[in-house]
Write an enzyme that holds these catalytic residues in place. Sequence first.
Site: not given
Ligand code: NAP
Ligand code: G4F
Length: 324
Positions: A12, A14, A124, A126, A148, A152
């Site tokens: 992913g 991160d 998160s 969220e 989701y 979390k």
């Molecule tokens: P991401 O790009 O969606 O990556 C998710 C990872 O989880 C991928 O490597 C995916 O593998 C793996 N995965 C999903 N289901 C699995 C399973 N059953 N067994 C093993 N691996 C599995 O997410 P990210 O943005 O890097 O975020 C990393 C973590 O931080 C997540 O837990 C997310 O919820 C959390 N988080 C993210 C944000 C953000 O803004 N990015 C903020 C807060 C928390 P595949 O490649 O096989 O799909």
């Molecule tokens: O980019 P988003 O899909 O991220 P969201 O829902 O904030 O979640 C991400 O951040 C979380 C941390 O707070 C993580 F835990 C989670 O795993 C993920 O990484 O949407 C951001 C905002 C939302 O309010 C959504 O309604 O953008 C708004 N939005 C508007 N148009 C859209 C769109 N989101 C998406 N994905 N696609 C649109 O077309």
Amino acid sequence: MQKTALITGITGQDGSYLAEFLLDHGYRVVGMTRRTSTEVHERIEHLFGKIEIISGDLLDQSSMQAIVAEVRPVEIYNLAAQSFVPASWTQPVLTGEFTALGVTRLLEAVRHVDASIRVYQASSSEMFGKVTEVPQRESTPFYPRSPYGVAKVYGHWITVNYRESYDLFACSGILFNHESPRRGKEFVTRKISDGVARIKCGLATELRLGNLEAQRDWGFAGDYVEAMWLMLQAERPDDYVIATGRTHSVRDFVRIAFEVAGLGAYEPYVTIDPRFVRPAEVDMLIGDAAKARERLQWTPKVSFEELVEMMVRADVDRLGAHAR
Ligand code: NAP
Ligand code: G4F
């Protein structure tokens, strides 16, 4: 002695930045990936030869336990999850299995194999959902707004519970949204940077989005993986909010992205599509990372404006090179 770290979710966004960070800090890095018929590892391809990959799945208790026993890490970063919020309404049970119960499976594996392993859980912002306090900090009550977010919250509390029940060094990092050129294209920031680049390169004429008024505290993923590591280097396990302390609307992101690309005003290109509006929205997030600043000396380096520019430029370069 060289330290070993195990990363779940290494494929992913991160996971790829964290693997780079840990390699730079001299770690042996082992990444867990799930088996698929076609292997898509584009975010970590450049690290092949430097990292080790091991096959396992958060859904499978015995594979988790076997991996922890075989790898014998000193630190585990649990980043794997079903992380796309809209998919959690269409696949709520699976989201609970991965994102909630997957955490318990990992913690159980740690407890049985070696309770001295330090664990980072990817929680998160969220979880704050319909916010009850502005800005949000570690003590702000949770009010999740999606399956989701609910999953979390479970992952967060089971981490706290295993710390308190079994004295595990388990930390929950409550990270606000963090982005990069490696962000999945379904998330709004990358959807915008990719969409703007497509328009710029003549590959598209419009960008369809949902709610432009939603506000997020957006930072750069490369800065946030450092905070994950710092949590596991602390004297005591604890939970931390990681955020920039600034919030912007999706509309702000769109406006700056079109400006960076030299396309001018965004209005002629952007269409609101109800398909992207959520059943329940998180209207506004803004984090207070004072605890991380004071106890971990963590601060974000990349600003919102720099982040938008970084993402748009990367997509324009990528698509422009393709078109040439
Ligand atoms: P991401 O790009 O969606 O990556 C998710 C990872 O989880 C991928 O490597 C995916 O593998 C793996 N995965 C999903 N289901 C699995 C399973 N059953 N067994 C093993 N691996 C599995 O997410 P990210 O943005 O890097 O975020 C990393 C973590 O931080 C997540 O837990 C997310 O919820 C959390 N988080 C993210 C944000 C953000 O803004 N990015 C903020 C807060 C928390 P595949 O490649 O096989 O799909
Ligand atoms: O980019 P988003 O899909 O991220 P969201 O829902 O904030 O979640 C991400 O951040 C979380 C941390 O707070 C993580 F835990 C989670 O795993 C993920 O990484 O949407 C951001 C905002 C939302 O309010 C959504 O309604 O953008 C708004 N939005 C508007 N148009 C859209 C769109 N989101 C998406 N994905 N696609 C649109 O077309």
